[in-house]
Design a protein around this motif. Structure first.
Motif, PDB file in Angstrom:
ATOM      1  N   TYR A  92     151.894  39.757  50.810  1.00 14.25           N
ATOM      2  CA  TYR A  92     152.103  40.426  49.524  1.00 14.25           C
ATOM      3  C   TYR A  92     153.106  39.652  48.668  1.00 14.25           C
ATOM      4  N   LEU A  93     154.200  39.210  49.309  1.00 13.88           N
ATOM      5  CA  LEU A  93     155.217  38.466  48.571  1.00 13.88           C
ATOM      6  C   LEU A  93     154.675  37.125  48.070  1.00 13.88           C
ATOM      7  N   LYS A  94     153.828  36.480  48.875  1.00  9.13           N
ATOM      8  CA  LYS A  94     153.235  35.206  48.446  1.00  9.13           C
ATOM      9  C   LYS A  94     152.349  35.412  47.225  1.00  9.13           C
ATOM     10  N   LEU A  95     151.530  36.443  47.265  1.00 15.39           N
ATOM     11  CA  LEU A  95     150.657  36.725  46.130  1.00 15.39           C
ATOM     12  C   LEU A  95     151.478  37.104  44.895  1.00 15.39           C
ATOM     13  N   GLU A  96     152.578  37.794  45.121  1.00  8.77           N
ATOM     14  CA  GLU A  96     153.482  38.150  44.023  1.00  8.77           C
ATOM     15  C   GLU A  96     154.065  36.892  43.380  1.00  8.77           C
ATOM     16  N   GLU A  97     154.375  35.894  44.211  1.00  6.19           N
ATOM     17  CA  GLU A  97     154.927  34.637  43.706  1.00  6.19           C
ATOM     18  C   GLU A  97     153.896  33.920  42.826  1.00  6.19           C
ATOM     19  N   TRP A  98     152.630  33.951  43.219  1.00  3.18           N
ATOM     20  CA  TRP A  98     151.594  33.347  42.376  1.00  3.18           C
ATOM     21  C   TRP A  98     151.594  33.984  40.992  1.00  3.18           C
ATOM     22  N   THR A  99     151.691  35.300  40.981  1.00  5.96           N
ATOM     23  CA  THR A  99     151.667  36.025  39.710  1.00  5.96           C
ATOM     24  C   THR A  99     152.869  35.649  38.847  1.00  5.96           C
ATOM     25  N   LYS A 100     154.028  35.515  39.474  1.00  3.49           N
ATOM     26  CA  LYS A 100     155.238  35.142  38.721  1.00  3.49           C
ATOM     27  C   LYS A 100     155.106  33.757  38.093  1.00  3.49           C
ATOM     28  N   ARG A 101     154.258  32.909  38.688  1.00  5.17           N
ATOM     29  CA  ARG A 101     154.057  31.563  38.164  1.00  5.17           C
ATOM     30  C   ARG A 101     152.887  31.494  37.170  1.00  5.17           C
ATOM     31  N   GLY A 102     152.419  32.655  36.741  1.00  4.00           N
ATOM     32  CA  GLY A 102     151.422  32.695  35.681  1.00  4.00           C
ATOM     33  C   GLY A 102     149.975  32.778  36.124  1.00  4.00           C
ATOM     34  N   PHE A 114     142.918  38.654  40.055  1.00  2.00           N
ATOM     35  CA  PHE A 114     142.393  40.011  39.894  1.00  2.00           C
ATOM     36  C   PHE A 114     141.850  40.555  41.207  1.00  2.00           C
ATOM     37  N   ASN A 115     141.956  41.891  41.304  1.00  2.00           N
ATOM     38  CA  ASN A 115     141.814  42.586  42.587  1.00  2.00           C
ATOM     39  C   ASN A 115     142.822  42.035  43.596  1.00  2.00           C
ATOM     40  N   ARG A 116     144.048  41.785  43.108  1.00  2.00           N
ATOM     41  CA  ARG A 116     145.062  41.137  43.941  1.00  2.00           C
ATOM     42  C   ARG A 116     145.293  41.903  45.240  1.00  2.00           C
ATOM     43  N   ARG A 130     141.961  29.829  51.201  1.00  2.00           N
ATOM     44  CA  ARG A 130     142.708  30.924  51.827  1.00  2.00           C
ATOM     45  C   ARG A 130     144.149  30.911  51.330  1.00  2.00           C
ATOM     46  N   LEU A 131     144.890  31.924  51.693  1.00  2.00           N
ATOM     47  CA  LEU A 131     146.293  32.019  51.294  1.00  2.00           C
ATOM     48  C   LEU A 131     147.069  30.801  51.769  1.00  2.00           C
ATOM     49  N   GLN A 132     146.821  30.366  53.010  1.00  4.68           N
ATOM     50  CA  GLN A 132     147.586  29.268  53.592  1.00  4.68           C
ATOM     51  C   GLN A 132     147.213  27.899  53.029  1.00  4.68           C
TER      52      GLN A 132
END
Length: 366
Positions: free
Chosen positions: A90-100, A104-106, A46-48
């Motif tokens: 949303y911001l947490k998922l955005e942070e994952w993306t910034k770290r490479g 998908f289907n974010r 999960r996200l947490q």
């Protein structure tokens, strides 16, 4: 040799059922079977469960017939099967993306109005779209002057929740609406009116965001309208493909085709051969497939890393495709209900195949 991990981001209820072997409608055993085929190991969290500062995750991994929790390096490719609607998530998922991390289907819950507006940009798709407006009092009047039957639906609900219908009669209109927004709602109420919109309708469209649509002239089976659930997915090549098509037929009591609202599933070929023998089945299915791929490809130019969607598409009695809506988190069990087991299984294999494509450095084609 250890296989690289592919993450499957899940919601709390599915996560809780993993060690118990109770994952409801999600057949996660197929993810693991696909992992063996494509040389990856699915892990579930999960996200947490993610510690993004350390790039670690506490995830379930299958070991034999059981699942065990392990601390792992955060997988660099993750398939999102959860729905997060709040801004912090949303911001947490955005942070994952910034770290490479490739997720998908974010974001998989899009406003129906937004999807409509995106599709309106495409000249080849536009003729297949119903007349659609935000549900305001002014727009209700405009749509009532243009059409004899309307659908009013929440822009962010699913499985048919909250959907209403309005039909013109000789000197009046009739509104049909659900007694509650619950999936389990089985009580429907009607109200007739002439000049002024009913108070219940005005309250609903002023309390949350609804959209008004022309009710589409759907083909029927046994006197009941039907539409199609179409699984569109990227797979091992990174290209979009159509995994499966299944028909959903409305119940005799209701206008909705959703299985959760009493609809039933059928094979499209059976419906066409029974009700529309004059149509060329192969040509109809080709038109539906071609249209669905155009929708998927166009949306993926607007919504980054879109890879796994369920399209609701109707057809006219002539076989012309009509767009209804796009589901960012496809409910795959319609294929199970229709005994289309191989297609149901394929809906799990394709995301794993696509994840392997991304892990190998593949760039998804537009």
């Amino acid at each position: 040799m250890a296989y690289p991990y592919v993450g499957i981001l899940v919601n709390d209820s599915l996560y809780a059922g993993i060690p118990l072997g109770n994952t409801q409608y999600e057949a996660i055993q197929y993810y693991d079977e696909a992992g063996k085929k494509y040389g990856v190991t699915p892990c579930y969290f999960r996200l947490q469960d993610v510690q993004i500062d350390k790039m670690k995750v506490h995830a379930y991994v299958q070991k034999g017939l059981c699942f065990e929790l392990k601390w792992l390096d955060l997988p660099m490719v993750i398939h999102n099967r959860a729905i997060y609607l709040d801004h912090i998530s949303y911001l947490k998922l955005e942070e994952w993306t910034k770290r490479g991390v490739i997720l998908f289907n974010r974001w998989n819950r899009y406003s129906k109005l937004r999807i409509h507006d995106l599709l309106m940009k495409n000249d080849s798709i536009r003729p297949h779209l119903p007349g659609t407006y935000p549900a305001t009092l002014k727009n209700m009047k405009i749509m009532m002057s243009a059409y004899d039957s309307l659908i009013i639906k929440p822009t962010n609900s699913s499985i048919g929740r909250g959907v209403m219908k309005m039909d013109r009669h000789v000197r009046s209109w009739k509104l049909i609406y659900p007694a509650s927004m619950k999936i389990s709602n089985r009580v429907w109420r009607t109200v007739s009116f002439r000049h002024y919109l009913p108070l219940i309708l005005r309250r609903k469209i002023q309390s949350r965001t609804y959209m008004i649509q022309q009710r589409l002239p759907l083909a029927t089976f046994d006197g009941r309208p039907f539409d199609l659930r179409i699984s569109a997915q990227r797979g091992a090549s990174g290209e979009w493909g159509i995994t499966g098509i299944v028909a959903k037929v409305a119940s005799r009591e209701l206008f909705l085709t959703n299985v959760a609202q009493g609809g039933e599933v059928r094979a499209l070929s059976d419906i066409l051969s029974t009700e529309y023998p004059h149509l060329n089945q192969e040509e109809v299915i080709h038109q539906i497939t071609d249209f669905s791929l155009r929708v998927a490809r166009h949306l993926s130019t607007e919504l980054p890393y879109l890879a796994d969607i369920g399209l609701d598409v109707g057809i006219t009695s002539d076989g012309f495709p009509l767009f209804i809506e796009c589901n960012g988190k496809d409910q795959r069990y319609s294929f199970l209900e229709a005994n289309m087991h191989e297609i149901w299984k394929a809906t799990y294999f394709n995301p794993i195949a696509y994840a392997k494509f991304l892990l190998d450095g593949g760039i998804p084609p537009l």
